[in-house]
Structure formats: structure tokens, C-alpha cells
Design an enzyme around this catalytic site. Structure first.
Site, mmCIF file in Angstrom:
data_model
loop_
_atom_site.group_PDB
_atom_site.id
_atom_site.type_symbol
_atom_site.label_atom_id
_atom_site.label_comp_id
_atom_site.label_asym_id
_atom_site.label_seq_id
_atom_site.Cartn_x
_atom_site.Cartn_y
_atom_site.Cartn_z
ATOM 1 N N CYS A 185 0.832 -1.191 -0.142
ATOM 2 C CA CYS A 185 -0.007 -0.005 0.021
ATOM 3 C C CYS A 185 0.777 1.248 -0.036
ATOM 4 C CB CYS A 185 -0.814 -0.074 0.955
ATOM 5 S SG CYS A 185 -2.125 -1.395 1.358
ATOM 6 N N HIS B 280 -3.892 6.923 1.969
ATOM 7 C CA HIS B 280 -3.692 5.552 1.548
ATOM 8 C C HIS B 280 -5.248 5.251 2.381
ATOM 9 C CE1 HIS B 280 -4.200 1.518 0.965
ATOM 10 N NE2 HIS B 280 -3.734 0.903 2.009
ATOM 11 N N ASN C 164 -10.156 -0.855 -0.130
ATOM 12 C CA ASN C 164 -8.814 -0.645 -0.072
ATOM 13 C C ASN C 164 -8.249 -1.247 -1.169
ATOM 14 O OD1 ASN C 164 -6.015 -0.801 0.409
ATOM 15 N ND2 ASN C 164 -6.099 -1.515 2.557
HETATM 16 C C1 LIG Z 1 -9.836 -4.897 10.327
HETATM 17 C C2 LIG Z 1 -10.334 -3.875 11.211
HETATM 18 C C3 LIG Z 1 -11.459 -3.231 10.298
HETATM 19 C C4 LIG Z 1 -11.155 -4.708 11.970
HETATM 20 O O1 LIG Z 1 -11.845 -3.505 13.228
HETATM 21 P P1 LIG Z 1 -11.361 -3.656 14.653
HETATM 22 O O2 LIG Z 1 -12.047 -2.382 15.333
HETATM 23 O O3 LIG Z 1 -9.884 -3.573 14.848
HETATM 24 O O4 LIG Z 1 -11.955 -5.135 15.090
HETATM 25 P P2 LIG Z 1 -11.282 -6.249 16.076
HETATM 26 O O5 LIG Z 1 -10.549 -7.119 15.382
HETATM 27 O O6 LIG Z 1 -10.559 -5.652 17.354
HETATM 28 O O7 LIG Z 1 -12.579 -6.647 16.473
HETATM 29 C C5 LIG Z 1 -13.469 -6.297 17.250
HETATM 30 C C6 LIG Z 1 -14.788 -6.917 17.097
HETATM 31 O O8 LIG Z 1 -15.311 -7.049 15.938
HETATM 32 C C7 LIG Z 1 -15.577 -8.429 15.314
HETATM 33 N N1 LIG Z 1 -14.801 -8.565 13.863
HETATM 34 C C8 LIG Z 1 -13.766 -8.654 13.526
HETATM 35 N N2 LIG Z 1 -13.696 -8.661 12.138
HETATM 36 C C9 LIG Z 1 -15.103 -8.550 11.812
HETATM 37 C C10 LIG Z 1 -15.876 -8.538 10.507
HETATM 38 N N3 LIG Z 1 -15.452 -8.573 9.687
HETATM 39 N N4 LIG Z 1 -17.255 -8.433 10.668
HETATM 40 C C11 LIG Z 1 -17.937 -8.400 11.810
HETATM 41 N N5 LIG Z 1 -17.327 -8.494 13.012
HETATM 42 C C12 LIG Z 1 -15.773 -8.612 12.801
HETATM 43 C C13 LIG Z 1 -14.534 -9.352 16.155
HETATM 44 O O9 LIG Z 1 -14.667 -10.540 16.415
HETATM 45 C C14 LIG Z 1 -14.517 -8.549 17.539
HETATM 46 O O10 LIG Z 1 -15.833 -8.912 18.436
HETATM 47 P P3 LIG Z 1 -15.677 -9.261 19.832
HETATM 48 O O11 LIG Z 1 -15.460 -7.839 20.335
HETATM 49 O O12 LIG Z 1 -16.874 -9.864 20.153
HETATM 50 O O13 LIG Z 1 -14.740 -10.244 20.141
HETATM 51 C C15 LIG Z 1 -9.270 -2.983 11.623
HETATM 52 O O14 LIG Z 1 -8.547 -3.603 12.701
HETATM 53 C C16 LIG Z 1 -8.620 -2.252 10.725
HETATM 54 O O15 LIG Z 1 -9.144 -1.718 9.652
HETATM 55 N N6 LIG Z 1 -7.072 -2.325 10.722
HETATM 56 C C17 LIG Z 1 -6.397 -1.847 9.676
HETATM 57 C C18 LIG Z 1 -6.453 -2.559 8.530
HETATM 58 C C19 LIG Z 1 -5.647 -2.152 7.543
HETATM 59 O O16 LIG Z 1 -5.673 -0.695 7.182
HETATM 60 N N7 LIG Z 1 -4.804 -2.949 6.665
HETATM 61 C C20 LIG Z 1 -4.220 -2.674 5.586
HETATM 62 C C21 LIG Z 1 -3.156 -1.862 5.680
HETATM 63 S S1 LIG Z 1 -2.692 -1.205 4.253
#
Ligand SMILES: CC(C)(COP(=O)(O)OP(=O)(O)OC[C@H]1O[C@@H](n2cnc3c(N)ncnc32)[C@H](O)[C@@H]1OP(=O)(O)O)[C@@H](O)C(=O)NCCC(=O)NCCS
Length: 351
Positions: free
Chosen positions: A124, A276, A307
Site C-alpha cells: 500500500c 492511503h 482498499n
Molecule cells: C480490520 C479492522 C476493520 C477490524 O476492526 P477492529 O475494530 O480492529 O476489530 P477487532 O479485530 O478489534 O474486533 C472487534 C470485534 O469485531 C469483530 N469482527 C472482526 N472482524 C469482523 C468482521 N469482518 N465483521 C464483523 N465483526 C468482525 C471481532 O470478532 C470482535 O468482536 P468481539 O468484540 O465480540 O470479540 C481494523 O482493525 C482495521 O481496519 N485495521 C487496519 C487494517 C488495514 O488498514 N489494513 C491494510 C493496511 S494497508
């Protein structure tokens, strides 16, 4: 011959982005589509990421097809013939061949042969790495015009049922032409890497693993496991979302600020912010930390593009200029970051 007689390429003082092009594949994947494959909801995806739809390229549209469409528009917008290109750089992590490069084939398609051509693997951050290199090549007199493309067909490398990343990703291409300018058009690049966090966003297996499964070198304990391995043989993306999220929010605002400082400007001088498009919450948090004033237009292309990794910033730039043509010629801060982990940022004058 004496060493003093050696000639070096003449330096050019100023560089700038001359034109931008984009390609967005026609197939649109909604959050409801995604929820057929993973346990999630339209509401959760919108709230946690900002994404409503993402585009996917059909089977017969390749990374090179998408790159060609975006490049032709960028060349037209720049008023440059393909034959004038002094280098073609393609940032991608989804060209399905380790060699030959996507860039060499793209160069041939465009009619830019024999321009030097190579791919950049910086996920990215790939587009910002490409700008850093294109800028340096024009500055140093190594090339007069450089095509920089960010292109991804991420749909080829995701497992629809994988809940950590598949719902975030989309396909597309963006391209720009860099050339000499009358005044400063590309600020110093602030770029870097932290490979100690390489596992934060990664492929779930290597091509060597795929070969070993195919040859039966790897044996599994049970038939069930063997079935799972065979079904999911192809390498696909996985990530530790919260680790990436924290790194992006805390570290990337500092990198963006360094790019402003290096360019000798402040947030007040900006007309646009083109981060990004990883997650709308990361974008909003960076806006807060950088204290961007209200007059700065913030690109939120993620809402319907998802993304698109290396393509995300040039796609966002293209859309920004379509929606806000008055921003042409004004200052924008761009920052890319992702798998590696790697990052790159610079202030640019919008074409
Ligand atoms: C992936 C992302 C959206 C997840 O969101 P988050 O708020 O961090 O979520 P978490 O992994 O902490 O999980 C929080 C809750 O959501 C749930 N969850 C995770 N992924 C999920 C999905 N796709 N759909 C629904 N629920 C989801 C988890 O099970 C967790 O539930 P719980 O609280 O009951 O355990 C986020 O971490 C993110 O965007 N990270 C950066 C990713 C990125 O930019 N990557 C590319 C870089 S270039």
C-alpha cells in the site's frame, strides 16, 4: 581518459506530476455480498471501516489491462506520447508472475519500448515509493518523463471467507506521469520500512508451500486436514487488523507531519489530503492528529472503492480532481502505508 572528462547527466531543478489517470473495474461488490461469505453485517463494515462497496475485475481483466487503461488516460492528461517515456514503474503486489515484470509488458502495450521498466513491491506504500523514484529519476536527469502506476487485482489473492481482510479489499489502477516543472512540484519523500512487523499483513502461505502440497511432500495428519489444505492451496492475504490499525494511527501521522516539514509547509498551506484508503477511522484519526483545517479537502474514496493497496492514492487523486477541479495546481499531502511494514509520503502539486 582523465576522470575529469567524465560526463554526468545534467540535473533538473524541478519536477511535477503532469497528469493522472484511473481505471475502476465494473463489477461492484456490496457489503451484503460480502456477508454471504463471512459472519458480518453491512452496519458493522460501514461503522468500522467506512466501506460501502468495492470494485472487482472480472477473470479476463488482468493487472496489465487495468494498468494500461489508467496509463493511457494519464499520458493523455499529461500531453505526453508513450514514446517520450524514459521509465515505466509499476507498483503492485498482485501481478501473478514473479518474472517478467508487469512493467515490461505494460511498456510494450503502450508503445513505450525500449523505456526501462520495473515493478515495485511495496504494497500500500507502492505508489508513494514510485513517486519517490520517479521524482529522483527526473531530478537526476536519468529520465525526462516517468510513468508511475499503482495497480492491484487483490481479488485474485483473497479468500472470500477470510474475516480479517477480504471484506476490505478492492481492485483498480491509477497512474501519473512525472516530468520536469517550472517550479517545485514534488516535495522531499519521507519513506521507510519496519520489517520486524512483517507478519502483521502477509500471505498465508508461500509458493514453495503450494509446490510442496502439490507434490505431496507435505503430509497432513488426517484426511480432513488434507482436504482443507487442498481446498485452500492458493496463497491469500491475512492480517492482524488491530496491530496494523494502531501502527497506522500512531506512527503514520508522524510520517505525514515529517513530509509537511520536509516540504517547508504547514497543514494550513494544504488544499487536499490524499491518504492511503485503508480504513475511514484511520483517515479521520490522521486528520485530527495533523490538525488539518476545515478548508483541506480529505479524500474518502474508500467508501465505494475499498482498499485497493498501491492503486488507492492515484485513484483518490483522480476522483478528487474530477469532483473538485479547482484544486488543480494546489498542494496535496499523500501518504501510503502497509504490508512490510512500509510507508512513504510526500507533498505534491496536484496536476
Ligand atoms: C480490520 C479492522 C476493520 C477490524 O476492526 P477492529 O475494530 O480492529 O476489530 P477487532 O479485530 O478489534 O474486533 C472487534 C470485534 O469485531 C469483530 N469482527 C472482526 N472482524 C469482523 C468482521 N469482518 N465483521 C464483523 N465483526 C468482525 C471481532 O470478532 C470482535 O468482536 P468481539 O468484540 O465480540 O470479540 C481494523 O482493525 C482495521 O481496519 N485495521 C487496519 C487494517 C488495514 O488498514 N489494513 C491494510 C493496511 S494497508
Amino acid at each position: 581518459m582523465s576522470i575529469t572528462a567524465l560526463k554526468q547527466a545534467p540535473l533538473r531543478e524541478h519536477t511535477r506530476i503532469l497528469g493522472v489517470g484511473a481505471y475502476r473495474p465494473e463489477v461492484i461488490v456490496t457489503n451484503d455480498d460480502v456477508c454471504q461469505w463471512i459472519d458480518s453485517s453491512d452496519e458493522w463494515i460501514r461503522q468500522r471501516t467506512g466501506i460501502v462497496t468495492r470494485h472487482r475485475a472480472p477473470r479476463d481483466v488482468s493487472v496489465i489491462d487495468m494498468a494500461e487503461a489508467a496509463s493511457r488516460e494519464a499520458l493523455d492528461a499529461a500531453g505526453i506520447e508513450a514514446s517520450q517515456l524514459g521509465a515505466v514503474l509499476v507498483s503492485t503486489v498482485t501481478h501473478p508472475y514473479a518474472t517478467p515484470s508487469a512493467a515490461a509488458q505494460l511498456t510494450d502495450r503502450l508503445g513505450a519500448t525500449p523505456a526501462p521498466a520495473y515493478d515495485i513491491s511495496a504494497a500500500c506504500a507502492g505508489y508513494c515509493y514510485g513517486i519517490a523514484q520517479g521524482d529522483a529519476l527526473v531530478h537526476a536527469g536519468t529520465a525526462e518523463y516517468v510513468l508511475v502506476v499503482g495497480v492491484e487485482k487483490l481479488s485474485d489473492f483473497i479468500d472470500n471467507g477470510e474475516r480479517t481482510i477480504s471484506f476490505l479489499l478492492g481492485d483498480g489502477a491509477g497512474a501519473v506521469v512525472i516530468g520536469p516543472g517550472d517550479s517545485a512540484g514534488i516535495g522531499p519523500s519521507v519513506w521507510g520500512s519496519d520489517g520486524s512487523k512483517h507478519a502483521a499483513i502477509r500471505m498465508n502461505r508461500s509458493l514453495i508451500d503450494v509446490r510442496d502440497y502439490a507434490l505431496g511432500v507435505v503430509t497432513t495428519d488426517t484426511e480432513d486436514e488434507a482436504d482443507i489444505s487442498r481446498q485452500s492451496l492458493w496463497p491469500t492475504m491475512v492480517q492482524d487488523g488491530p496491530t496494523v490499525f494502531r501502527w497506522a494511527v500512531w506512527e503514520m501521522a508522524k510520517v505525514a507531519q515529517s513530509a509537511l516539514d520536509a516540504a517547508g509547509i504547514t497543514a494550513d498551506d494544504l488544499a487536499a489530503f490524499l491518504p492511503h484508503q485503508a480504513n475511514i477511522r484511520i483517515i479521520d484519526e490522521m486528520v485530527k492528529q495533523l490538525k488539518l483545517p476545515d478548508h483541506v479537502y480529505v479524500a474518502r474514496d474508500i467508501v465505494d472503492a475499498g482498499n485497493t493497496s498501491a492503486a488507492s492514492i492515484p485513484l483518490a487523486m483522480h476522483r478528487t480532481l474530477k469532483e473538485q477541479p479547482s484544486l488543480s495546481g494546489k498542494l496535496a499531502l499523500q501518504i501510503g502505508f502497509g504490508a512490510g511494514l512500509v510507508f512513504g509520503a510526500q507533498v505534491v502539486v496536484l496536476p
